[in-house]
Design an enzyme around this catalytic site. Structure first.
Site, mmCIF file in Angstrom:
data_model
loop_
_atom_site.group_PDB
_atom_site.id
_atom_site.type_symbol
_atom_site.label_atom_id
_atom_site.label_comp_id
_atom_site.label_asym_id
_atom_site.label_seq_id
_atom_site.Cartn_x
_atom_site.Cartn_y
_atom_site.Cartn_z
ATOM 1 N N ASN A 207 0.850 -1.193 0.000
ATOM 2 C CA ASN A 207 0.000 0.000 0.000
ATOM 3 C C ASN A 207 0.884 1.241 0.000
ATOM 4 O OD1 ASN A 207 0.377 0.972 2.890
ATOM 5 N ND2 ASN A 207 -0.315 -1.137 3.229
ATOM 6 N N LYS A 287 8.215 -17.867 -9.279
ATOM 7 C CA LYS A 287 7.576 -16.701 -9.885
ATOM 8 C C LYS A 287 6.326 -17.133 -10.662
ATOM 9 C CE LYS A 287 8.593 -13.067 -13.083
ATOM 10 N NZ LYS A 287 9.430 -12.673 -14.192
#
Ligand code: CTP
Length: 413
Positions: A207, A287
Site C-alpha cells: 500500500n 515466480k
C-alpha cells in the site's frame, strides 16, 4: 535562562545556525558560539558576534584565547552544547574523542547535555561509518535531531538537510529540563509504514504508506525522553536515532513483533498501514508465470493487531492503545466505529482522499477521536501533528484517561 554553547561546523547549513542562535535568544537563553575553521568558510564569526554580543570562539590556540577566564570556564558554565550543523567530519571526531580544536575539546570537557543536528549529503548521512558514529554518540547520551528530507544544496534529494530550526530549538530546550522530557521513563511501541504481502519471489501486495507519520511520532517521543521501539514495515526513511528499530515485512511479522512486545509498553501507537488480506496459502515458491486472460488471487484475512491488543488488555488501562484510521468517507463516524470495535483509547482519523493529507505526503490533518469527543488537528507537517498527538498521549499516560488510578499502572493482562 541558560548559557548555551552552539558549535557551528563547516557545512552549507551553517547559515541556519544564525537563525537557531536567534531563536534560542528569543526563548530567553544566552548563547556563545564556537566555530570550526571550516564553518568560517561559510559564515563569518562577526555575524554571530554581533547577535550574541559575545566573542566567538574560533581558535583554541589564538594568543590570548586561554587567558580570558570565559573561554576556560565555558565548559562548566554551559547548560547545553548544541552542534548545528554537525558535519560527518565533526560527528566522526566527537565519536572517537579527537580533540583538535576548541569545539571538539569542549565536547570532551563539558558534562552538559549534548544535542547534535547533522546536515550533510544523503550518501554521507546514510554511510555506515556516519550511522555508526551517530549511534555511538547517541548511546553515550547525545541527542541527535534527525535531519529532514528534501532538496540538498549539493543537488541531491534525500535525508541530510538540517532539521527545521523549531525542532532543533525544541530539542535543546527539552535537554534543559531536569526531568529529561515529559515522556521520560515511558515506554512506547510505535508501528509505521506499509506491510508487504508476498505473492511470489518478486511480487507483493502493498500500500502507499510511506511510514512518515509513524517515524515522526517515534522521533517526537524519543525527543521527549521516551524509550521507543519502532516496528517498521518496509520504508525508505532514516529511523530516528535513539529508537530501537524492529524491521518487519508482512502483516504476520508485524503481528508477531507487536504482540511479543506490547506487554512491556506503556502505550502502543499503531500508525502502520497493516494489510487486511494476504495471499491464501502464503507466497508461491516460484515466480508466477503469465497466462492468457485473467489472474485470480485468493486472499485471506490477516490478524487485526490492534483489535487483538484491545481484547488482550480487557479492562486494564495499560498499554494505552492508539490506532489510526485512514478513511475516504464518513471519516469521524468510521473512526469511532473502529475505536469501539478495536477497544482502542484514541483513533487518529485521516481523510486520505485529500491530496495534501494522509499517505505519502509531508503534511497531514487529522481528527482525534476518543470516547469523550473529538479534536480537530488542522493541516500541518507530520512532525507538528506528531507533537500534538504525543501531547495527547502524554495526558492519557498521566492518568486523565483512560486510566485514572495509580493501581491502573499495575493492571496488566
Ligand atoms: N490495524 C491492525 N491490524 C490490521 C489492520 C489494521 O492493527 N490487520 C490497525 C492499523 O494499524 C490502524 C487501525 O488498525 O491503527 C485501523 O486501520 P485501518 O486500515 O484504517 O482500518 P481497518 O481495521 O483495516 O478497517 P477497514 O480497512 O475496513 O477500514
Amino acid at each position: 535562562m541558560a548559557l548555551i554553547a552552539v558549535g557551528v561546523s563547516g557545512g552549507i547549513g551553517a547559515y541556519k545556525a544564525v537563525e537557531i542562535v536567534r531563536r534560542l535568544q528569543d526563548a530567553g537563553h544566552d548563547v556563545v558560539v564556537a566555530m570550526t575553521a571550516n564553518a568560517r568558510r561559510f559564515v563569518g564569526p562577526l555575524t554571530f558576534e554581533a547577535i550574541t554580543r559575545r566573542p566567538v570562539v574560533t581558535d583554541q590556540f589564538a594568543p590570548g584565547a586561554n587567558a580570558t577566564i570565559e573561554h576556560v570556564a565555558l565548559a562548566t558554565d554551559i547548560r547545553a552544547l548544541l552542534v548545528a550543523p554537525a558535519t560527518a567530519n565533526i560527528i566522526g571526531k566527537l565519536a572517537h574523542g579527537i580533540a583538535d580544536d576548541f569545539l571538539t575539546s569542549l565536547y570532551l570537557v563539558t558534562r552538559a547535555p549534548v544535542v547534535l543536528a547533522p546536515a550533510m549529503n544523503t550518501n554521507m548521512y546514510e554511510h555506515p561509518a556516519v550511522a555508526a558514529n551517530l549511534a555511538l554518540l547517541a548511546a553515550r547520551g547525545a541527542h541527535v535531531v534527525a535531519p529532514g528530507e528534501g532538496y540538498l544544496a549539493c543537488g541531491w534529494t534525500g535525508p541530510g538537510r538540517l532539521a527545521p530550526v523549531d525542532d532543533v530549538v525544541a530539542a535543546v530546550e527539552r535537554r534543559l529540563r531536569p526531568d529529561g522530557g515529559d515522556l521520560a521513563g515511558r515506554r512506547l511501541l510505535v508501528t509505521a509504514g506499509p506491510t508487504c504481502e508476498d505473492l511470489d519471489p518478486v511480487r507483493f501486495v502493498g500500500n502507499r504508506s510511506s511510514g512518515r507519520m509513524g517515524y515522526a511520532l517515534a522521533a517526537e517521543a524519543v525527543d521527549r525522553g521516551a524509550r521507543v521501539v519502532l516496528v517498521s514495515g518496509p520504508c525508505r526513511l532514516e529511523p530516528p536515532a535513539g529508537a530501537e528499530v524492529v524491521a518487519v515485512r508482512s502483516a504476520a511479522d508485524m503481528h508477531a513483533a507487536v504482540t511479543g512486545r506490547a506487554d512491556e509498553a506503556d502505550a502502543v501507537v499503531m500508525a502502520a498501514a497493516v494489510a487486511d488480506y494476504t495471499p491464501a496459502g502464503g507466497a508461491m515458491g516460484q515466480k508466477i508465470a503469465k497466462d492468457s486472460g485473467t489472474l485470480t488471487l485468493t486472499l485471506t484475512r490477516t490478524a487485526d493487531v490492534l483489535r487483538e491488543l484491545g481484547r488482550r488488555r480487557g479492562g486494564a488501562r495499560r498499554p494505552v492503545l492508539v490506532g489510526f484510521a485512514a478513511e475516504t468517507r464518513n471519516v469521524v463516524a468510521r473512526a469511532r466505529a473502529k475505536l469501539e470495535a478495536k477497544g482502542a483509547d484514541l483513533i487518529v482519523a485521516n481523510d486520505v482522499s485529500r491530496a495534501d493529507a494522509g499517505f505519502d505526503v509531508e503534511t497531514n490533518a487529522a481528527t482525534l477521536v476518543a470516547a469523550d469527543g473529538e479534536t480537530d488537528l488542522p493541516l500541518q507537517s507530520k512532525r507538528d501533528l506528531a507533537r500534538a498527538i504525543v501531547d495527547r498521549l502524554r495526558d492519557m499516560l498521566a492518568g486523565g484517561e483512560p486510566g485514572d488510578s495509580a493501581e491502573a499502572d499495575h493492571e496488566r493482562p
